[in-house]
Design an enzyme around this catalytic site. Sequence first.
Site, PDB file in Angstrom:
ATOM      1  N   SER A 154      74.376  39.519  36.001  1.00 56.42           N
ATOM      2  CA  SER A 154      74.591  39.626  34.438  1.00 56.42           C
ATOM      3  C   SER A 154      74.243  40.763  33.734  1.00 56.42           C
ATOM      4  O   SER A 154      73.259  41.179  34.151  1.00 56.42           O
ATOM      5  CB  SER A 154      74.235  38.259  33.827  1.00 56.42           C
ATOM      6  N   LYS A 155      75.197  41.368  33.043  1.00 54.68           N
ATOM      7  CA  LYS A 155      74.960  42.509  32.388  1.00 54.68           C
ATOM      8  C   LYS A 155      73.594  42.375  31.363  1.00 54.68           C
ATOM      9  O   LYS A 155      73.053  43.310  30.716  1.00 54.68           O
ATOM     10  CB  LYS A 155      76.036  43.218  31.734  1.00 54.68           C
ATOM     11  N   ARG A 156      73.845  41.106  31.067  1.00 50.42           N
ATOM     12  CA  ARG A 156      72.707  40.841  29.897  1.00 50.42           C
ATOM     13  C   ARG A 156      71.260  40.844  30.281  1.00 50.42           C
ATOM     14  O   ARG A 156      70.333  40.675  29.441  1.00 50.42           O
ATOM     15  CB  ARG A 156      73.234  39.438  29.121  1.00 50.42           C
TER      16      ARG A 156
END
Length: 521
Positions: A254-256
């Site tokens: 996830s980019k988060r």
Amino acid sequence: MSTVRTRFAPSPTGYMHIGGMRTALFNWLWARHNGGQFILRIDDTDQQRNIDAAIGPILGAFRWLGLDWDEGVEVGGPHGPYFQSQRGELYRAAAARLLDQGLAYLCYSTPEEIAADRAAAEAEKRQYVHLRRSLDLTESQLQQYQEENRPHVVRFLMPRDEMIVIDDLIRGRVEFDPNLISDPVIMRADNTPLYNFATVIDDAHAEISHVIRAEEHLSNTPIQLRIHEALGHTPPLFAHVPYVAAPGTKEKLSKRKLDKYRNNPQFKRLFDRADEVFPKIGLEGSAGLDPVMVEYYERMGYLPEAMVNALARLGWSLDDKTEIMSRQTIIEHFTLDRVIKSPAGLDPDKLLSYQVHWMGELSGVEKLDACLPYLTAAGYVNDPPDQAVRQFVGRLIAALADRLKVFSDIVDYDEFFVADDALQYDEKAFEKRITKTDDAVELLTKFRSVLETVEPFDAANLETALKAFVEEQSTNMGRIIHALRIAVTGKPAGPGMFDCLELLGRERCVKRIALALARVS
RNA sequence: GGCCCCAUCGUCUAAUCCGGUUAGGACACCGGGUUUUCAUCCCGGCAAUAGGGGUUCAAAUCCCCUUGGGGUCACCA
């Protein structure tokens, strides 16, 4: 036998996620394997401001990897428009039909009412399912609400009579109890559709045969299946692929979680490399391009062949031993029944090993053309590079051979481009090989004179000369060659010594030796 | 928490559907060889069926439970 038609429908977020790319690849592969069509549609149910900027990187990733699409954004096709935001009429018409047939209803429940219902259910430790209060409204109440223009949404009336069975092409038979599923909102109060509805309309309209998507959509599938049925469609076949995990974990990539990934040993190397390389070529470093994005690998100079190979092997295998596969081989053998059910972590090491292989398949000219932009961006050569530069870099690349793993590696070899007095030295190596090797200075001084006379000044001839020199001095190669390398390139490792000398040429070699000698005292 | 999905070397995976392999391959790692360095290349090594019950002559494979991981429960996609 009907045609295989698959699709990928990204939302315009401005970047292409590695996991999404793998899903897209599987869709593309399945279409190509079957001689079918692959459609690229944009799921922008939320009105998007700068659509071009938002889809640019996504289309760029597809082009880079060579995943072409038969219908969709930019190329058009008979099922357009391919932006959900432009298909409002279709959704509204479908919703109206459902409403007419009593398969959907206007829901006037306010968010507050719904929250209260949910809280009540929770208080009783009961699973909350939407209460359908609006179904109990009388005819006159409904009429009144309509006249008042009271805000409402459209909900699909979930059939509750029988279990919903999905025969997933990857996961097998999966059952859902409809009594546990709330009636989904299909049209917002502002009369725009929700994903679960729009996607059903679009898939049917585009005659999608196989919906291949990430497994997080598995729980949306019972809803979509029933909506398809309510609309009278023959539903597509579903295949839910596992998500792509972060290296060495089972967590969804996830980019988060980027900050966390900086501590992941495998990812850390990619971040560090980005911070090292990108600033040299005028980019921002790992804050701008991170290894969760496809673009990172493109900019870093990975090969699409390597990327496709690596992505294809993430959750899919041809057999028990084939690892290296060309695009053609993958297309030929790709089937959904060989897609694995459990999540797979992206392995940067393995990606690099594919990269090394595919890099080895390239010709010198191909490598040259791919490396040159890095050198011009770094300001090491003129832009545009002239013939002399092309020739020189071509020889450097030949000398580099397998040392060049990704194209951007070329910027590590600044010693071949900087002015002699701007050469950076590896201090530790300099000390060990020159300062602290007692006869290094003497040998270097003497060999410099030899260099002045070697003719022609090429690798083979230089090697002969050095051998003769070593013999004459009754010493051995090791005593001088390391010192020579440091003096001339500043670094302890690199292409073959004689190639380095030839590349640099007599004048620069002689000068650099003098410069190094001067450093000692 | 409800529902759903998943579980083989450190990693990616093969064998699982249809029970019988010394559980195979690749990457990584370790050792050796080649090489003036580094990289490549070659050879060798390490290393796994999450746990517990069944069924069976035989279980990684079928069934149940446990544990662990994950997804999802929106007027997001």
